[in-house]
Design an enzyme around this catalytic site. Structure first.
Site, PDB file in Angstrom:
ATOM      1  CB  CYS A 144      -1.126  -0.034   1.259  1.00  0.00           C
ATOM      2  SG  CYS A 144      -2.510   1.008   0.879  1.00  0.00           S
ATOM      3  CG  HIS A 171      -3.494  -3.776   3.527  1.00  0.00           C
ATOM      4  ND1 HIS A 171      -2.363  -3.083   4.084  1.00  0.00           N
ATOM      5  CD2 HIS A 171      -4.024  -2.713   2.622  1.00  0.00           C
ATOM      6  CE1 HIS A 171      -2.598  -1.808   3.816  1.00  0.00           C
ATOM      7  NE2 HIS A 171      -3.459  -1.676   3.081  1.00  0.00           N
ATOM      8  CD  GLU A 177      -0.485  -5.532   5.827  1.00  0.00           C
ATOM      9  OE1 GLU A 177      -0.250  -6.173   4.805  1.00  0.00           O
ATOM     10  OE2 GLU A 177      -0.637  -4.334   5.847  1.00  0.00           O
TER      11      GLU A 177
END
Lengths: 229, 82
Positions: free
Chosen positions: A89, A197, A199
């Site tokens: 990002c 994302h 994560e």
């Protein structure tokens, strides 16, 4: 074996903790936390992660100020030595502004901030970030960005495609990105920038709206590459 | 010395902000608008005699992202106009 990953925090980063949690969950080793004002990185890193957020308030352009911060000179030097770098990002925006990856991230075509889980196609498994996926596989990863509209000139896009450096494409229309690009690799395939994302998708969620686990194999790929190195 | 740097998206690069402003102007009843592009004006107060090459370097390294943007420098004649 200790996995030495460093997560860089800029003023305005807001996914640095998520990144550190994901790295520790997958590797079993706490990630080192590095502040943007530090001039040096620790020796012997296995991965440098640039997290999402709004570094320096996204002043001037998203990622522009962070790309000039002291720690980024150390990141550029480490990348030149072959240390793997993951930018997610805002981290992807920083990598393009630092010229570690080609192209730029423009304002989303529909001008709206987009925050939802999207489908991606895994375009290559030939990288230390994507080896645990299957080529052509569709995965679900959350996005949350305002400036995710990938742009590069046609010659650059052709080169990225020809060299198999597009890691992920959107499997649906998301933000107007050129050729649906969601993530790109550097020429040596050791730097990955992506808007979605991973994560935020490292464990099976109680509810389908909450992340999912499709991001986990990205981190497992890095660990596997390290173990076999 | 006072220097103005105008940063613009290159032709062909989609400008969603310009498009939004375009639509808003039409919504206000203005007609005959062919296109709107939004750029950025950066005003710098620099030491007198700062050479043009230095200002250009500022643009290349930070003020503009030359992948997507072009820039023009407006400097007093003594500093060398662009």
């Amino acid at each position: 074996m200790g996995f030495r990953a460093a997560v860089i925090t800029f003023p305005g980063s807001n996914c640095d903790r998520d990144m550190a949690v994901a790295l520790e969950a997958v590797s079993g080793t706490p990630a080192l936390r590095i502040w943007h004002g530090d001039a040096d990185l620790p020796e012997g890193l296995d991965l440098i992660a640039l997290p999402g957020g709004f570094s320096y308030g996204d002043y001037l352009r998203s990622g522009a100020m962070a790309a000039q911060s002291p720690i980024m000179r150390a990141v550029v030097a480490a990348a030149a030595r072959g240390v793997p770098v993951l930018g997610v990002c805002n981290g992807f925006q920083v990598l393009t502004e630092a010229r570690l990856l080609p192209g730029a991230l423009l304002r989303n075509a529909a001008q709206r901030f987009i925050c939802r889980t999207v489908s991606l196609t895994v375009e290559t498994t030939d990288s230390l970030f994507t080896s645990a996926y299957r080529a052509g596989e569709t995965i679900r990863i959350p996005v949350a960005h305002h400036d995710g509209n990938y742009y590069a000139d046609a010659a650059t896009l052709d080169a990225l495609e020809g060299e198999g450096r597009i890691a992920f494409r959107y499997a649906e229309e998301v933000n107007g990105s050129a050729r649906g690009i969601a993530g790109v690799l550097s020429a040596n395939r050791r730097i990955l920038g992506m808007m979605p994302h991973p994560e935020r998708a490292i464990e099976p969620a109680a509810h389908p709206a909450l992340g999912g686990a499709d991001g986990r194999r990205l981190f497992e790929s890095v660990l596997a590459a390290l173990a076999s190195a | 010395m006072h220097v103005r740097v105008l940063v613009r998206l290159k032709p062909g690069v989609l400008d969603p902000q310009g498009r939004a402003v375009h639509h808003a102007l039409e919504g206000l009843g203005f007609s005959g608008i062919a296109d709107v592009r939004v750029g950025r004006l950066i005003e710098l107060d620099l030491a007198d005699g700062t050479d043009h090459a230095t200002i250009r370097q500022m643009c290349e390294q930070l003020l503009a992202n030359t992948v997507i943007e072009s820039y023009t420098i407006e400097a007093p004649a003594a500093g060398g106009a662009d």
